[in-house]
Write an enzyme that holds these catalytic residues in place. Structure first.
Site, PDB file in Angstrom:
ATOM      1  N   GLY A 149       0.819  -1.203   0.000  1.00 40.83           N
ATOM      2  CA  GLY A 149       0.000   0.000   0.000  1.00 40.83           C
ATOM      3  C   GLY A 149       0.850   1.248   0.000  1.00 40.83           C
ATOM      4  O   GLY A 149       1.992   1.237   0.454  1.00 40.83           O
ATOM      5  N   LYS A 150       0.266   2.330  -0.520  1.00 42.52           N
ATOM      6  CA  LYS A 150       0.970   3.604  -0.550  1.00 42.52           C
ATOM      7  C   LYS A 150      -0.063   4.715  -0.540  1.00 42.52           C
ATOM      8  O   LYS A 150      -1.041   4.680  -1.299  1.00 42.52           O
ATOM      9  CB  LYS A 150       1.863   3.711  -1.781  1.00 42.52           C
ATOM     10  CG  LYS A 150       2.647   5.027  -1.883  1.00 42.52           C
ATOM     11  CD  LYS A 150       3.686   4.937  -2.974  1.00 42.52           C
ATOM     12  CE  LYS A 150       3.034   4.939  -4.346  1.00 42.52           C
ATOM     13  NZ  LYS A 150       2.475   6.275  -4.702  1.00 42.52           N
ATOM     14  N   GLY A 151       0.123   5.690   0.355  1.00 41.22           N
ATOM     15  CA  GLY A 151      -0.787   6.812   0.438  1.00 41.22           C
ATOM     16  C   GLY A 151      -0.064   8.121   0.237  1.00 41.22           C
ATOM     17  O   GLY A 151       1.024   8.173  -0.348  1.00 41.22           O
ATOM     18  N   ALA A 154       2.708   7.917   3.493  1.00 38.33           N
ATOM     19  CA  ALA A 154       3.383   6.709   3.978  1.00 38.33           C
ATOM     20  C   ALA A 154       3.323   5.610   2.923  1.00 38.33           C
ATOM     21  O   ALA A 154       2.506   5.654   1.991  1.00 38.33           O
ATOM     22  CB  ALA A 154       2.740   6.218   5.272  1.00 38.33           C
ATOM     23  N   ALA A 155       4.199   4.639   3.094  1.00 36.07           N
ATOM     24  CA  ALA A 155       4.160   3.405   2.307  1.00 36.07           C
ATOM     25  C   ALA A 155       4.083   2.232   3.281  1.00 36.07           C
ATOM     26  O   ALA A 155       4.640   2.290   4.383  1.00 36.07           O
ATOM     27  CB  ALA A 155       5.397   3.291   1.424  1.00 36.07           C
ATOM     28  N   LYS A 204       4.350   0.196   8.413  1.00 33.55           N
ATOM     29  CA  LYS A 204       4.040   1.470   7.765  1.00 33.55           C
ATOM     30  C   LYS A 204       5.217   2.416   7.973  1.00 33.55           C
ATOM     31  O   LYS A 204       5.563   2.754   9.110  1.00 33.55           O
ATOM     32  CB  LYS A 204       2.757   2.058   8.365  1.00 33.55           C
ATOM     33  CG  LYS A 204       2.289   3.346   7.725  1.00 33.55           C
ATOM     34  CD  LYS A 204       0.961   3.784   8.338  1.00 33.55           C
ATOM     35  CE  LYS A 204       0.435   5.039   7.678  1.00 33.55           C
ATOM     36  NZ  LYS A 204      -0.885   5.446   8.255  1.00 33.55           N
ATOM     37  N   ASP A 348     -10.833  11.339   8.483  1.00 33.99           N
ATOM     38  CA  ASP A 348     -10.413  10.931   7.133  1.00 33.99           C
ATOM     39  C   ASP A 348     -10.966   9.555   6.817  1.00 33.99           C
ATOM     40  O   ASP A 348     -10.275   8.697   6.254  1.00 33.99           O
ATOM     41  CB  ASP A 348      -8.885  10.934   7.040  1.00 33.99           C
ATOM     42  CG  ASP A 348      -8.398  10.828   5.587  1.00 33.99           C
ATOM     43  OD1 ASP A 348      -9.187  11.155   4.672  1.00 33.99           O
ATOM     44  OD2 ASP A 348      -7.249  10.426   5.378  1.00 33.99           O
TER      45      ASP A 348
END
Length: 574
Positions: A149-151, A154-155, A204, A348
């Site tokens: 995952g990646k936002g 953060a990854a 994370k 969020d």
């Protein structure tokens, strides 16, 4: 006038006089107390239900039975020589007062029942999904796998602990393999085929632009990420950090809950060059790894459980059943209610920030994650002064509640997040039931200016009670919107308490109290049987019983009955 008619008039007169006279001030007090419950911040729980009368009417509140007896006795003495009609009216007047006392007594019994049930189930602490461990405070303690995952900040990488070697499994599988398996088996539960035994953890890695490279500065800048951290997530010497020149305890943390992510370890370390970093996020790397990078050398790492997918990924591949969809919405409400009770607003909430796994029956279990934008102040008010445009309102603007999106900064202006996350759950519910989220660009509604009549209809397969709850959650006016607790109670009653609601009015709670006792016995019995205690439905029932409050329950019953009356009226009009 017949005696029957006289008694009827006396009953009506007795109740109306006391409700409009003596109970008038009490009604205002009760309304204020209910309003306080719907405001943000922790609610005050009392050992007894709130009285209907203020303190100056304490005699009438505590001895209405005696008052009724006195009225009856005085009526016989005063009107002994009067007409039978007058005696009957006055006798019925006293009887009407007695009915008020009976209502108060029923409320006391119902409140006592709720408190006893609540005490039993609050003793049963939620067990974390992973066994506790004593090591793992360094990045070198883990083996990192692929990026999962990646936002925007953060990854996330799959990981295994070197101090606890993972069990061998048949294979790992990616989301592509998940989709292929789903096509082959044509069953939503095929997602569970993805083995997480090799990499039971997820790490994370936060992106550190301006927090400096000292551990204290990093923890202070990214303290919101530590809100779901467990009691032993940090080393003991890191439990106190320097805050503006003074040592202080890290910000509040929420207790464990089945629908809220748990952070098992949090530590700072040098940023490593992980697979895909140069291609996917080169700008956030430190100059030692990328000369053009803007990141700092050290950053924060969080260790959590590894989940198969996010809610968005699951909904792209599968369509939950009618009952599963209801349970999924209910889990989000339970998670939001838990956060609100502990003075935290997520700010969020979206399907990308909800993780998903499956219980032993294949039912999706949802977990709220990513607390980087949360509001977790020490006063637990869920209110934020909005005196400048530089004050952050939160994360995803598309799912920002109307009262937050339309707020204008100024002196004394407060952003109230007490029901903002509950509103976001209402919007996400459309996705759960196979529809486009009405507040994304595909539909085009904006939270700041939409009208409730513009909300698209939900599929006819969605239960009427669930549709009504979603409509209530998406009300523009937060004062007319139920709290997450009340909305969750409505779904609990709709799923498991239909018989208890039959021929039930919004005041009488005796039948519902009997159902609660039966439900408690059933849940305890199932828990003693072992594996069923890990199922989503069992977790939800325990959460419902652990948070029983008479006023919240009564409000939920009133909403449900009103919604059903409205549905019946619509059917009759058609």
């Amino acid at each position: 006038m017949s005696v029957k008619h006289a008694i009827s008039r006396g009953l009506e007169l007795g109740r109306s006089v006391f409700q409009l006279g003596l109970l008038k001030s009490g009604g205002r007090l009760a309304a204020k107390l209910r309003a306080d419950r719907f405001r943000a911040g922790p609610s005050v729980r009392t050992a007894q239900p709130q009285a209907f009368l203020p303190s100056r009417y304490r005699y009438y509140r505590t001895s209405l039975k005696g008052l009724a007896a006195q009225l009856q006795s005085a009526g016989f003495r005063r009107f002994a020589g009067g007409s039978p009609r007058n005696r009957a009216v006055f006798l019925a007047f006293g009887l009407g007062v007695g009915l008020i006392e009976q209502q108060l007594e029923d409320d006391r019994k119902s409140a006592s029942t709720c408190q006893e049930i609540q005490a039993v189930f609050r003793k049963k602490k939620f067990q974390a999904p992973l066994k506790p461990f004593t090591s793992g405070f360094k990045l070198e303690d883990y083996i990192l796998g692929n990026q999962i995952g990646k936002g925007s900040n953060a990854a996330v990488y799959e990981a295994a602990a070197q101090f606890a070697p993972p069990k061998q499994s048949a294979r790992k599988c990616s989301l592509v393999q998940i989709k292929e398996d789903e096509v082959e088996t044509e069953a939503p539960r095929s997602l569970t085929c993805c083995s997480l035994r090799n990499f039971p953890f997820a790490i994370k890695m936060m992106w550190n632009f301006g927090a400096g490279s000292s551990s204290e500065a990093i923890l202070k800048s990214m303290s919101q990420e530590l809100v779901p951290a467990g009691p032993h997530a940090l080393k003991q010497e890191k439990e106190e950090i320097t805050l503006d020149g003074h040592f202080g305890v890290l910000p509040k943390r929420v207790s464990a809950h089945p629908n809220v992510i748990r952070v098992y370890r949090a530590f700072t370390a040098d940023v490593p060059l992980l697979p895909g970093a140069q291609e996917e996020y080169p700008d956030v790397l430190p100059p030692r790894l990328n000369p053009a990078g803007l990141g700092n050398n050290r950053t924060l790492f969080l260790v959590m459980k590894n989940y198969p997918c996010t809610l968005r990924q699951y909904l792209e591949m599968s369509t939950p059943s009618r009952r599963q969809g209801t349970l999924m919405v209910l889990q989000l409400l339970e998670g939001v209610d838990h956060l609100c009770r502990e003075g935290v607003a997520h700010r969020d909430l979206k399907s990308d920030n909800v993780l998903l796994e499956f219980d032993s029956d294949g039912c999706p279990r949802l977990v709220i994650s990513d607390f980087g934008c949360c509001l977790a102040q020490s006063d637990s008010s869920l209110q934020l002064p909005f005196n400048s445009i530089w004050v952050s309102k939160g994360g995803n603007a598309s799912l920002m509640a109307p009262e937050v999106a339309t707020a204008v900064p100024g002196c004394g202006v407060m952003l109230d997040y007490g029901k903002a996350d509950a509103w976001a759950v209402g919007a996400i519910s459309y996705e759960i039931f196979g529809q486009q989220n009405p507040f994304y660009r595909a539909v085009g509604l904006e939270s700041r200016n939409y009208q409730e009549k513009q909300l698209p209809p939900l599929p006819s397969t969605v239960p009427a009670d669930v549709q009504f709850v979603i409509r209530l959650l998406l009300r523009r006016n937060p004062n007319k919107r139920p709290t997450a607790r009340v909305a969750a109670n409505m779904l609990h009653l709709s799923l498991w308490g239909r018989k208890a609601l039959a021929n039930q009015d919004s005041v009488g709670m005796r039948k519902l109290a009997d159902w609660l006792l039966c439900q408690s016995a059933m849940v305890l019995l199932k828990g003693c049987q072992g594996p069923s205690g890990n199922r989503v439905e069992a977790e939800l029932q325990r959460s419902f019983l652990a948070n029983l409050e008479l006023e919240d329950l009564r409000t939920a019953v009133g909403f449900l009955l009103y919604g059903r009356e409205q549905s019946q009226a619509c059917v009759l009009s058609v």
